[in-house]
Enzyme design. Structure first.
Site, short mmCIF file in Angstrom:
data_model
loop_
_atom_site.label_atom_id
_atom_site.label_comp_id
_atom_site.label_asym_id
_atom_site.label_seq_id
_atom_site.Cartn_x
_atom_site.Cartn_y
_atom_site.Cartn_z
N HIS A 43 0.86 -1.19 0.00
CA HIS A 43 0.00 0.00 0.00
C HIS A 43 0.89 1.24 0.00
CE1 HIS A 43 -3.60 2.35 2.02
NE2 HIS A 43 -2.92 3.09 1.20
N GLU A 122 0.78 7.67 -3.58
CA GLU A 122 1.58 7.32 -2.40
C GLU A 122 2.88 8.12 -2.36
OE1 GLU A 122 0.63 5.25 0.23
OE2 GLU A 122 -1.27 5.54 -0.80
N HIS A 126 3.18 10.54 0.78
CA HIS A 126 4.12 10.02 1.77
C HIS A 126 5.59 10.10 1.33
CE1 HIS A 126 0.72 8.45 4.10
NE2 HIS A 126 0.23 7.94 2.97
P1 5GP Z 1 -7.44 5.46 7.34
O1 5GP Z 1 -8.17 6.63 7.86
O2 5GP Z 1 -8.16 4.69 6.28
O3 5GP Z 1 -6.82 4.59 8.39
O4 5GP Z 1 -6.18 6.05 6.58
C1 5GP Z 1 -6.32 6.88 5.47
C2 5GP Z 1 -4.96 7.33 5.03
O5 5GP Z 1 -4.34 8.14 6.03
C3 5GP Z 1 -3.96 6.21 4.79
O6 5GP Z 1 -4.11 5.61 3.56
C4 5GP Z 1 -2.66 6.94 4.93
O7 5GP Z 1 -2.36 7.67 3.76
C5 5GP Z 1 -2.95 7.88 6.06
N1 5GP Z 1 -2.60 7.26 7.34
C6 5GP Z 1 -3.42 6.57 8.19
N2 5GP Z 1 -2.75 6.17 9.29
C7 5GP Z 1 -1.48 6.59 9.13
C8 5GP Z 1 -0.31 6.49 9.93
O8 5GP Z 1 -0.30 5.92 11.02
N3 5GP Z 1 0.81 7.06 9.43
C9 5GP Z 1 0.84 7.70 8.23
N4 5GP Z 1 1.99 8.22 7.83
N5 5GP Z 1 -0.24 7.82 7.46
C10 5GP Z 1 -1.38 7.28 7.89
P1 5GP Z 2 -4.23 6.54 1.26
O1 5GP Z 2 -5.23 5.51 1.64
O2 5GP Z 2 -2.82 6.09 1.16
O3 5GP Z 2 -4.42 7.89 1.86
O4 5GP Z 2 -4.63 6.85 -0.23
C1 5GP Z 2 -4.72 5.84 -1.14
C2 5GP Z 2 -5.26 6.43 -2.42
O5 5GP Z 2 -4.91 5.54 -3.44
C3 5GP Z 2 -6.76 6.58 -2.42
O6 5GP Z 2 -7.09 7.70 -3.20
C4 5GP Z 2 -7.20 5.31 -3.08
O7 5GP Z 2 -8.41 5.45 -3.77
C5 5GP Z 2 -6.08 5.06 -4.05
N1 5GP Z 2 -5.86 3.63 -4.31
C6 5GP Z 2 -5.70 3.12 -5.53
N2 5GP Z 2 -5.53 1.79 -5.45
C7 5GP Z 2 -5.57 1.46 -4.14
C8 5GP Z 2 -5.44 0.23 -3.45
O8 5GP Z 2 -5.26 -0.85 -4.02
N3 5GP Z 2 -5.51 0.29 -2.10
C9 5GP Z 2 -5.71 1.47 -1.44
N4 5GP Z 2 -5.76 1.44 -0.10
N5 5GP Z 2 -5.85 2.64 -2.07
C10 5GP Z 2 -5.78 2.64 -3.41
#
Ligand code: 5GP
Ligand code: 5GP
Length: 232
Positions: A43, A122, A126
């Site tokens: 991811h 990503e 990040h």
């Molecule tokens: P979710 O709210 O689905 O847990 O996370 C949404 C997004 O927030 C993740 O895909 C990631 O980009 C960011 N994120 C969530 N938890 C963490 C964390 O512990 N560290 C970092 N660097 N990013 C995070």
């Molecule tokens: P994050 O969850 O790291 O903040 O953001 C992930 C972003 O990449 C979201 O906009 C999500 O729609 C896109 N994305 C594309 N492919 C994938 C996948 O396979 N897994 C996840 N978690 N996010 C994906």
């Protein structure tokens, strides 16, 4: 050039189980390269603070990027994100890694079907906050996944994909600790029938991006004592 990477303490290397990503009410879509293997997929590699930071902490760090956002939301930041003015990912920078990336970092979201768009997102969110550079960021992520094959580590412990078996969360954690040498955090999600599934594994990496470390922060992770690893 002045580095605009922010201070951070460690990385999370996050891998998603495709069976769990797909078994949700939202569902999933395969990338334009076809159905990925029944294997964990990357991811992202996420720079992280060991302690959430206030605006004051960030000013002391001299971290300008992303600060406007903190001020606006008046919120603590628990990790840096979108550094270096959203520097876009260049395909030429990762040309030699494309085959490995397609196989190990496939997109499953129903968006464009292009895994490159996932890698770009990503990188922007990040990777720009790491000190690794574009090639280094993707090479490091692939390297950790190759060195520690989570699918094989779990299978060696008898934890294999199944639509009816459940596994103790503790045995999953133990298998990963024994197989990789380090503790990891686990995140679960819910399947369409409400079952608790192993969704993502968060391994921790030192800030140089070189070695695994024991994860310094506990994670709630939404799991239960017993979880499923659905087939993909
Ligand atoms: P979710 O709210 O689905 O847990 O996370 C949404 C997004 O927030 C993740 O895909 C990631 O980009 C960011 N994120 C969530 N938890 C963490 C964390 O512990 N560290 C970092 N660097 N990013 C995070
Ligand atoms: P994050 O969850 O790291 O903040 O953001 C992930 C972003 O990449 C979201 O906009 C999500 O729609 C896109 N994305 C594309 N492919 C994938 C996948 O396979 N897994 C996840 N978690 N996010 C994906």
């Amino acid at each position: 050039a002045v580095s605009s990477a922010e201070e951070f303490d460690f990385f999370y290397l996050v891998q998603q189980w495709p069976g769990s990503f797909c078994d949700t009410t939202k569902g999933c879509c395969f990338p334009d390269t076809g159905k990925p293997a029944a294997d964990f997929g990357i991811h992202g590699l996420w720079p992280n603070y060991a302690k959430c930071k206030t605006r004051h902490d960030l000013l002391l760090d001299g971290a300008a990027p992303g600060l406007e956002m903190v001020t606006k939301r008046k919120k603590k930041k628990c990790w840096p994100e979108f550094c270096n003015n959203g520097e876009p990912l260049k395909i030429a920078a990762i040309a030699d890694l494309l085959k490995q990336l397609e196989a190990n970092w496939p997109t499953l979201a129903c968006k464009s079907g292009k895994s490159f768009d996932f890698w770009s997102q990503e990188w922007k969110k990040h990777g720009t906050c790491s000190d690794l550079g574009q090639h280094g960021y993707f090479a490091a992520s692939l390297g950790f996944k190759a060195r520690h094959n989570l699918t094989a580590i779990l299978a060696d412990a008898g934890i294999v994909p199944s639509d009816d078996k459940t596994y103790f969360l503790s045995s999953i954690k133990d298998a990963i600790r024994e197989g990789t040498g380090f503790t990891a955090n686990i995140e679960c999600n819910r399947g369409v029938d409400g079952e608790t599934q192993l969704f993502q594994v968060y391994q921790c990496v030192d800030r140089a991006g070189e070695n695994l470390i024991d994860c310094p922060l506990p994670m709630t992770g939404n799991c239960k004592d017993r979880v499923q690893l659905p087939a993909f």
